[in-house]
Design a protein around this motif. Structure first.
Motif, PDB file in Angstrom:
ATOM      1  N   SER A  23       0.841  -1.207   0.000  1.00 16.81           N
ATOM      2  CA  SER A  23       0.000   0.000   0.000  1.00 16.81           C
ATOM      3  C   SER A  23       0.871   1.250   0.000  1.00 16.81           C
ATOM      4  CB  SER A  23      -0.870   0.061   1.254  1.00 16.81           C
ATOM      5  OG  SER A  23      -1.437  -1.166   1.543  1.00 16.81           O
ATOM      6  N   GLU A 218       3.815  12.042   8.651  1.00 14.40           N
ATOM      7  CA  GLU A 218       4.667  10.851   8.606  1.00 14.40           C
ATOM      8  C   GLU A 218       6.059  11.165   9.190  1.00 14.40           C
ATOM      9  OE1 GLU A 218       5.560   9.234   4.702  1.00 14.40           O
ATOM     10  OE2 GLU A 218       6.010   7.278   5.563  1.00 14.40           O
ATOM     11  N   LYS A 221       5.780  11.176  12.887  1.00 13.55           N
ATOM     12  CA  LYS A 221       5.666   9.806  13.402  1.00 13.55           C
ATOM     13  C   LYS A 221       7.050   9.155  13.470  1.00 13.55           C
ATOM     14  CE  LYS A 221       4.536   6.722  10.369  1.00 13.55           C
ATOM     15  NZ  LYS A 221       3.747   6.061   9.353  1.00 13.55           N
TER      16      LYS A 221
HETATM   17  N1  LIG Z   1      10.907   4.357  11.629  1.00 10.46           N
HETATM   18  C1  LIG Z   1       9.602   4.225  11.425  1.00 10.46           C
HETATM   19  N2  LIG Z   1       8.730   4.354  12.456  1.00 10.46           N
HETATM   20  C2  LIG Z   1       7.406   4.221  12.251  1.00 10.46           C
HETATM   21  N3  LIG Z   1       6.837   3.965  11.059  1.00 10.46           N
HETATM   22  C3  LIG Z   1       7.653   3.831   9.997  1.00 10.46           C
HETATM   23  C4  LIG Z   1       9.068   3.940  10.118  1.00 10.46           C
HETATM   24  N4  LIG Z   1       9.604   3.757   8.879  1.00 10.46           N
HETATM   25  C5  LIG Z   1       8.579   3.537   8.027  1.00 10.46           C
HETATM   26  N5  LIG Z   1       7.404   3.576   8.697  1.00 10.46           N
HETATM   27  C6  LIG Z   1       6.056   3.424   8.123  1.00 10.46           C
HETATM   28  O1  LIG Z   1       5.905   2.145   7.552  1.00 10.46           O
HETATM   29  C7  LIG Z   1       4.837   2.206   6.597  1.00 10.46           C
HETATM   30  C8  LIG Z   1       5.227   1.457   5.356  1.00 10.46           C
HETATM   31  O2  LIG Z   1       5.491   0.129   5.698  1.00 10.46           O
HETATM   32  P1  LIG Z   1       5.635  -0.965   4.556  1.00 10.46           P
HETATM   33  O3  LIG Z   1       6.598  -0.512   3.533  1.00 10.46           O
HETATM   34  O4  LIG Z   1       5.882  -2.263   5.243  1.00 10.46           O
HETATM   35  O5  LIG Z   1       4.158  -0.913   3.955  1.00 10.46           O
HETATM   36  P2  LIG Z   1       3.536  -1.667   2.716  1.00 10.46           P
HETATM   37  O6  LIG Z   1       4.082  -3.060   2.647  1.00 10.46           O
HETATM   38  O7  LIG Z   1       3.677  -0.840   1.507  1.00 10.46           O
HETATM   39  O8  LIG Z   1       1.996  -1.689   3.135  1.00 10.46           O
HETATM   40  P3  LIG Z   1       0.945  -2.917   3.283  1.00 10.46           P
HETATM   41  O9  LIG Z   1       1.724  -4.106   3.720  1.00 10.46           O
HETATM   42  O10 LIG Z   1      -0.042  -2.450   4.310  1.00 10.46           O
HETATM   43  O11 LIG Z   1       0.330  -3.068   1.928  1.00 10.46           O
HETATM   44  C9  LIG Z   1       4.609   3.679   6.283  1.00 10.46           C
HETATM   45  O12 LIG Z   1       3.374   4.085   6.854  1.00 10.46           O
HETATM   46  C10 LIG Z   1       5.800   4.362   6.966  1.00 10.46           C
HETATM   47  O13 LIG Z   1       5.482   5.662   7.416  1.00 10.46           O
END
Ligand SMILES: Nc1ncnc2c1ncn2[C@@H]1O[C@H](COP(=O)(O)OP(=O)(O)OP(=O)(O)O)[C@@H](O)[C@H]1O
Ligand SMILES: [Mg+2]
Length: 349
Positions: A23, A218, A221
């Protein structure tokens, strides 16, 4: 040329790719080269005056346009809550990232493993396969995301032994128990890192009268967010952010404290804890005993939220660890499945 020989020649010439179309982020792992592509799952489209749409940019370039586009340009997110919502745009994204990874010298289309959420229906699986083939894949295998995450986190998923994985991505949180190459139990929550960003945007509106953008949220966060009180030495306890004052309409800068971000995220942390507790409650006893021994492994980008492992550990009384490079665990696990045929046979759908 006999078919088997032809397929052997194609196999030797092509690049094997594992693709996690998430996502938030699309990642590609290429055999013998590792994770070589990581792009935001975004496509910027320009609406031609005559009606056709033209691809302007994908990934990082498209992300830079978010919230800054004129009316004839839109930035589309083809995957939401872990599921492909716009197949045409997803195909564009896949084709361009595959092309980027193959390089100009490769003429043979790649053999691909794509990861999909647990519970994907047969109709949806066919649509994902067709989308990847239309984007240029020669052969498509599908692997469930949580299984790939477990492999990528270094767990042996083929043994008759229960492993619990909590994958917290951009759009979803998936809790699963895996054993013998399959998902024994899974529970999914349509909440992830993006929902955390939205919660920070809402908090800033409600308590500080400031409208901030999702990218600023973001950043807040990642820089300040946490699930439990306390900060490590050297980490900032506040940062300055800019937004639009809701009363005057003018730009304004405010200092935001880490406690505020924790408070904004507390509802979501609570939901994730509840989902894990409910999953443990439903886990068959033999597998529950395995999990008590081995603990819970966290993957996904949002698993990196400070103290989230501790919050889950305190709520369950189990050891909780965050995988090395948690955000890449899914694609790395899918890549390992492609490299080891016996693993692929055990986990592919
Ligand atoms: N250091 C961090 N602390 C908190 N959140 C983080 C950090 N680094 C990245 N993220 C968050 O992780 C999320 C993305 O994670 P990831 O790449 O695993 O998602 P994705 O695989 O694309 O999504 P999904 O699995 O839900 O389809 C984003 O919302 C990002 O802001
Ligand atoms: Mg993911």
């Amino acid at each position: 040329m006999p078919r088997r020989l032809l397929s052997g020649v194609l196999g030797a010439l092509s690049q094997d790719m594992a693709i996690d179309l998430g996502s938030a982020t699309t990642r590609v792992h290429v055999r013998k080269r590792g994770v070589i592509c990581r792009q935001p799952s975004l496509v910027a489209l320009y609406q031609e005056p005559r009606g056709d749409k033209r691809v302007l940019a994908i990934g990082d370039e498209a992300r830079a346009m978010l919230g800054r586009t004129p009316p004839d340009v839109e930035v589309v997110r083809p995957v939401a809550e872990g599921v492909i919502r716009d197949f045409e745009v997803a195909e564009v994204l896949l084709r361009l990232v595959m092309h980027e990874c193959m390089g100009p010298s490769h003429v043979v289309s790649p053999r691909c493993v794509l990861t999909i959420p647990h519970g994907t229906t047969e109709v949806e699986k066919r649509a994902v396969r067709e989308c990847a083939e239309a984007a240029g894949a020669r052969e498509v295998h599908l692997v469930e995301e949580v299984l790939a995450a477990a492999i990528g986190a270094g767990l042996d998923v083929t043994e008759p032994h229960g492993n619990m994985v909590v994958d917290i991505g951009g759009g979803t949180t998936e809790v699963a128990v895996v054993s013998m190459g399959g998902v024994v139990y899974s529970r999914s929550l349509k909440v992830g890192g993006q929902e955390m960003d939205d919660a920070i945007v809402r908090y800033m509106q409600d308590t500080r009268g400031l409208h901030i953008g999702p990218m600023t949220a973001e950043d807040l966060k990642i820089q300040l967010g946490s699930a439990v009180p306390g900060r490590l030495r050297g980490e900032p306890s506040s940062v300055e952010v800019r937004g639009r004052d809701l009363v005057t309409g003018f730009p304004r800068a405010v200092k935001v404290h880490a406690d505020e971000v924790r408070s904004a995220l507390s509802g979501i942390v609570h939901l994730i804890v509840e989902t894990l507790l409910a999953s443990l409650d439903k886990t068959p006893p033999e597998l529950a005993a395995d999990i008590v021994d081995k603990g819970v492994v966290m993957t996904g980008g949002a698993a990196q939220l400070r103290g989230l492992d501790r919050a889950l550990g305190e709520a369950t009384g189990l050891p909780v660890i965050v995988a090395d490079d948690p955000a890449a665990a899914v694609v790395q696990g899918a890549g390992q499945a492609l490299e080891h045929v016996e693993v692929l046979q055990a986990v592919a759908l």
